[in-house]
Motif scaffolding. Structure first.
Motif, PDB file in Angstrom:
ATOM      1  N   THR A  40       0.868  -1.174   0.000  1.00  0.00           N
ATOM      2  CA  THR A  40       0.000   0.000   0.000  1.00  0.00           C
ATOM      3  C   THR A  40       0.910   1.230   0.000  1.00  0.00           C
ATOM      4  O   THR A  40       2.113   1.125   0.277  1.00  0.00           O
ATOM      5  CB  THR A  40      -0.893   0.041   1.259  1.00  0.00           C
ATOM      6  OG1 THR A  40      -0.044   0.166   2.404  1.00  0.00           O
ATOM      7  CG2 THR A  40      -1.770  -1.195   1.373  1.00  0.00           C
ATOM      8  N   TYR A  61       2.145   9.293  -2.389  1.00  0.00           N
ATOM      9  CA  TYR A  61       0.900   9.234  -3.160  1.00  0.00           C
ATOM     10  C   TYR A  61       1.056   9.904  -4.525  1.00  0.00           C
ATOM     11  O   TYR A  61       0.614   9.365  -5.547  1.00  0.00           O
ATOM     12  CB  TYR A  61      -0.254   9.891  -2.391  1.00  0.00           C
ATOM     13  CG  TYR A  61      -0.833   9.024  -1.315  1.00  0.00           C
ATOM     14  CD1 TYR A  61      -1.721   7.992  -1.618  1.00  0.00           C
ATOM     15  CD2 TYR A  61      -0.489   9.219   0.018  1.00  0.00           C
ATOM     16  CE1 TYR A  61      -2.248   7.185  -0.628  1.00  0.00           C
ATOM     17  CE2 TYR A  61      -1.011   8.413   1.015  1.00  0.00           C
ATOM     18  CZ  TYR A  61      -1.894   7.401   0.692  1.00  0.00           C
ATOM     19  OH  TYR A  61      -2.415   6.605   1.672  1.00  0.00           O
ATOM     20  N   GLU A  75      -2.574   0.256 -10.033  1.00  0.00           N
ATOM     21  CA  GLU A  75      -3.233   0.374  -8.736  1.00  0.00           C
ATOM     22  C   GLU A  75      -4.266  -0.741  -8.648  1.00  0.00           C
ATOM     23  O   GLU A  75      -5.110  -0.892  -9.521  1.00  0.00           O
ATOM     24  CB  GLU A  75      -3.909   1.737  -8.603  1.00  0.00           C
ATOM     25  CG  GLU A  75      -4.565   1.948  -7.267  1.00  0.00           C
ATOM     26  CD  GLU A  75      -5.121   3.348  -7.097  1.00  0.00           C
ATOM     27  OE1 GLU A  75      -5.705   3.601  -6.028  1.00  0.00           O
ATOM     28  OE2 GLU A  75      -4.973   4.178  -8.005  1.00  0.00           O
ATOM     29  N   ASN A  77      -7.260  -2.445  -6.470  1.00  0.00           N
ATOM     30  CA  ASN A  77      -8.216  -2.246  -5.389  1.00  0.00           C
ATOM     31  C   ASN A  77      -9.140  -3.447  -5.381  1.00  0.00           C
ATOM     32  O   ASN A  77      -9.881  -3.668  -6.326  1.00  0.00           O
ATOM     33  CB  ASN A  77      -9.001  -0.955  -5.615  1.00  0.00           C
ATOM     34  CG  ASN A  77      -9.852  -0.617  -4.423  1.00  0.00           C
ATOM     35  OD1 ASN A  77     -10.453  -1.486  -3.810  1.00  0.00           O
ATOM     36  ND2 ASN A  77      -9.916   0.657  -4.090  1.00  0.00           N
ATOM     37  N   TYR A  78      -9.056  -4.227  -4.326  1.00  0.00           N
ATOM     38  CA  TYR A  78      -9.855  -5.446  -4.236  1.00  0.00           C
ATOM     39  C   TYR A  78     -10.960  -5.320  -3.203  1.00  0.00           C
ATOM     40  O   TYR A  78     -11.324  -6.278  -2.556  1.00  0.00           O
ATOM     41  CB  TYR A  78      -8.954  -6.645  -3.932  1.00  0.00           C
ATOM     42  CG  TYR A  78      -8.004  -6.926  -5.057  1.00  0.00           C
ATOM     43  CD1 TYR A  78      -8.472  -7.205  -6.332  1.00  0.00           C
ATOM     44  CD2 TYR A  78      -6.638  -6.888  -4.863  1.00  0.00           C
ATOM     45  CE1 TYR A  78      -7.605  -7.453  -7.385  1.00  0.00           C
ATOM     46  CE2 TYR A  78      -5.760  -7.145  -5.905  1.00  0.00           C
ATOM     47  CZ  TYR A  78      -6.260  -7.428  -7.157  1.00  0.00           C
ATOM     48  OH  TYR A  78      -5.398  -7.671  -8.198  1.00  0.00           O
ATOM     49  N   ASP A  80     -10.996  -3.650  -0.361  1.00  0.00           N
ATOM     50  CA  ASP A  80     -10.654  -3.247   0.997  1.00  0.00           C
ATOM     51  C   ASP A  80     -10.367  -1.749   1.004  1.00  0.00           C
ATOM     52  O   ASP A  80     -10.466  -1.076  -0.009  1.00  0.00           O
ATOM     53  CB  ASP A  80      -9.483  -4.069   1.563  1.00  0.00           C
ATOM     54  CG  ASP A  80      -8.234  -3.983   0.691  1.00  0.00           C
ATOM     55  OD1 ASP A  80      -8.284  -3.316  -0.352  1.00  0.00           O
ATOM     56  OD2 ASP A  80      -7.214  -4.589   1.073  1.00  0.00           O
ATOM     57  N   SER A  82      -7.573  -0.009   1.391  1.00  0.00           N
ATOM     58  CA  SER A  82      -6.330   0.514   0.824  1.00  0.00           C
ATOM     59  C   SER A  82      -6.017  -0.106  -0.526  1.00  0.00           C
ATOM     60  O   SER A  82      -6.065  -1.322  -0.678  1.00  0.00           O
ATOM     61  CB  SER A  82      -5.153   0.218   1.763  1.00  0.00           C
ATOM     62  OG  SER A  82      -5.334   0.876   2.983  1.00  0.00           O
ATOM     63  N   SER A  83      -5.672   0.748  -1.477  1.00  0.00           N
ATOM     64  CA  SER A  83      -5.193   0.249  -2.759  1.00  0.00           C
ATOM     65  C   SER A  83      -3.799  -0.318  -2.576  1.00  0.00           C
ATOM     66  O   SER A  83      -3.028   0.151  -1.740  1.00  0.00           O
ATOM     67  CB  SER A  83      -5.127   1.385  -3.784  1.00  0.00           C
ATOM     68  OG  SER A  83      -6.412   1.820  -4.113  1.00  0.00           O
ATOM     69  N   ARG A  84      -3.474  -1.300  -3.378  1.00  0.00           N
ATOM     70  CA  ARG A  84      -2.125  -1.850  -3.408  1.00  0.00           C
ATOM     71  C   ARG A  84      -1.528  -1.516  -4.755  1.00  0.00           C
ATOM     72  O   ARG A  84      -2.248  -1.319  -5.734  1.00  0.00           O
ATOM     73  CB  ARG A  84      -2.159  -3.362  -3.171  1.00  0.00           C
ATOM     74  CG  ARG A  84      -2.658  -3.684  -1.776  1.00  0.00           C
ATOM     75  CD  ARG A  84      -2.501  -5.138  -1.401  1.00  0.00           C
ATOM     76  NE  ARG A  84      -2.653  -5.304   0.036  1.00  0.00           N
ATOM     77  CZ  ARG A  84      -1.669  -5.173   0.909  1.00  0.00           C
ATOM     78  NH1 ARG A  84      -0.446  -4.897   0.508  1.00  0.00           N
ATOM     79  NH2 ARG A  84      -1.880  -5.330   2.197  1.00  0.00           N
TER      80      ARG A  84
END
Length: 150
Positions: A40, A61, A75, A77-78, A80, A82-84
């Motif tokens: 993240t 960021y 990026e 985003n699953y 949750d 926070s994006s990973r």
């Protein structure tokens, strides 16, 4: 391809795009290339805070946004909070543990022509694609088996 070579290659691409190479930018890029844990933004910030004490979270960021825009980083985003972020030198997919959230890269050459096949079957002009496989990682499987025995 070695991580040093990827860093050098990426830095050269930034220079050709007339993007200034700051020490922080170099550090963030190097971290992403060397760490395959899909961090993240906060994890990147925490990992580099000692090396760059004056660097802010906003710097991380902003650089991740830049790297995403120029195609170095995806990026992820699953669902949750926070994006990973994933450095992308080759097309690959992700296996995701639904228990602990661990993400593993998966390379499967049989899917290289999926965009062309999709275009042929649907008429879609494909820009990009991603494949996510959900399940339980080996460590979580082992924990679940041990818990079931007790």
């Amino acid at each position: 391809m070695s991580s040093n070579h990827l860093v050098t290659q990426s830095i050269e691409k930034l220079k050709r795009a007339h993007i200034r190479i700051t020490p922080q930018r170099h550090g963030i890029l190097e971290y992403l290339i060397e760490n395959h844990n899909h961090p993240t933004a906060d994890e990147i910030y925490q990992a580099l805070a000692e090396q760059f004490p004056s660097m802010s979270a906003a710097t991380v960021y902003n650089n991740l946004r830049l790297f995403t825009k120029i195609g170095f980083v995806v990026e992820m985003n699953y669902g949750d909070a926070s994006s990973r972020f994933d450095f992308t030198s080759t097309q690959h997919y992700h296996a995701i543990c639904e228990v602990c959230g661990r993400i593993e890269d998966l390379y499967y050459p049989g899917l290289e022509d999926i965009g062309e096949v999709t275009t042929n079957l649907t008429g879609f002009k494909v820009k990009r694609h991603r494949l996510e496989i959900y399940g339980t990682c080996p460590e979580c499987q082992l924990k679940q088996e041990q818990a079931a025995k007790n």
